[in-house]
Design a protein around this motif. Sequence first.
Motif, PDB file in Angstrom:
ATOM      1  N   VAL A 109       0.863  -1.013   0.008  1.00  0.00           N
ATOM      2  CA  VAL A 109      -0.009   0.018  -0.174  1.00  0.00           C
ATOM      3  C   VAL A 109       0.938   1.440   0.191  1.00  0.00           C
ATOM      4  N   LEU A 110       1.892   1.153   0.692  1.00  0.00           N
ATOM      5  CA  LEU A 110       2.823   2.314   0.879  1.00  0.00           C
ATOM      6  C   LEU A 110       3.591   2.614  -0.637  1.00  0.00           C
ATOM      7  N   HIS A 111       3.768   1.517  -1.150  1.00  0.00           N
ATOM      8  CA  HIS A 111       4.350   1.631  -2.702  1.00  0.00           C
ATOM      9  C   HIS A 111       3.171   2.196  -3.543  1.00  0.00           C
ATOM     10  N   LEU A 112       1.767   1.555  -3.417  1.00  0.00           N
ATOM     11  CA  LEU A 112       1.043   2.104  -4.501  1.00  0.00           C
ATOM     12  C   LEU A 112       0.633   3.731  -4.226  1.00  0.00           C
ATOM     13  N   ILE A 113       0.608   4.098  -3.093  1.00  0.00           N
ATOM     14  CA  ILE A 113       0.344   5.417  -3.008  1.00  0.00           C
ATOM     15  C   ILE A 113       1.456   6.273  -3.339  1.00  0.00           C
ATOM     16  N   LEU A 114       2.454   5.836  -2.911  1.00  0.00           N
ATOM     17  CA  LEU A 114       3.962   6.583  -3.565  1.00  0.00           C
ATOM     18  C   LEU A 114       3.827   6.765  -4.986  1.00  0.00           C
ATOM     19  N   HIS A 115       3.428   5.948  -5.601  1.00  0.00           N
ATOM     20  CA  HIS A 115       3.431   5.428  -7.175  1.00  0.00           C
ATOM     21  C   HIS A 115       1.932   6.626  -7.609  1.00  0.00           C
ATOM     22  N   GLY A 116       0.861   6.428  -6.945  1.00  0.00           N
ATOM     23  CA  GLY A 116      -0.201   7.377  -7.382  1.00  0.00           C
ATOM     24  C   GLY A 116       0.252   8.803  -7.175  1.00  0.00           C
ATOM     25  N   CYS A 117       0.853   9.244  -6.149  1.00  0.00           N
ATOM     26  CA  CYS A 117       1.406  10.720  -5.845  1.00  0.00           C
ATOM     27  C   CYS A 117       2.399  10.694  -6.951  1.00  0.00           C
ATOM     28  N   LEU A 118       3.261  10.050  -7.269  1.00  0.00           N
ATOM     29  CA  LEU A 118       4.239  10.339  -8.334  1.00  0.00           C
ATOM     30  C   LEU A 118       3.584  10.959  -9.717  1.00  0.00           C
ATOM     31  N   HIS A 119       2.565  10.405  -9.980  1.00  0.00           N
ATOM     32  CA  HIS A 119       1.667  10.593 -11.194  1.00  0.00           C
ATOM     33  C   HIS A 119       1.286  11.881 -10.872  1.00  0.00           C
TER      34      HIS A 119
END
Length: 185
Positions: free
Chosen positions: A132-142
């Motif tokens: 989940v940490l990775h997914l949220i980080l990924h979304g924020c980078l988008h």
Amino acid sequence: MTPVLDEDLVDLAVEEPAWLAELPGLARLAGTAARLACEAAGLDPAQVSVSLLACDDARIARLNRAHRGGAGPTNVLSWPAFALAPVRPGGLPPAPPAPLPGARQPLGDVAIALQTARREAAALRIPLKDHVLHLILHGCLHLLGFDHADEEDAETMEGLETRALQRIGVPDPYSRGGAAGPHPD
């Protein structure tokens, strides 16, 4: 001066109550992910904010269909407030506009689906918290203009994600095959 907490970065709306049962520290986790994204992009986390919807597969499937033309649920979706993009493939996107004095600049919205995140974490044999940490980080980078549409951009984005996660002791998410990683968005 009041210290800025990571949780101040994220306006969290929990639509699926099971999120709080499975990850009671979701607000803190989301704040950490948003801070890591900002720092990876060279931004001051105290200057920006992100809205996060913690939902279920049914809701994200509807969002995916309505906004991306996708079929079925996905792990994470993002809606940037600004059209930021690198000038050349693999380059860095420009910074978002500066906020008004005393305010934070909203970067956009991210949605994440519990059931999909849970399935992917189980398939990868990693803790749900790390995924989940990775997914949220990924979304924020988008939200910050990073993408993985071509090989050069994917290398840049994945490199930022990997280095950011390693800073807090989370192993490289792409070294496990990456297929169940964030890329379906």
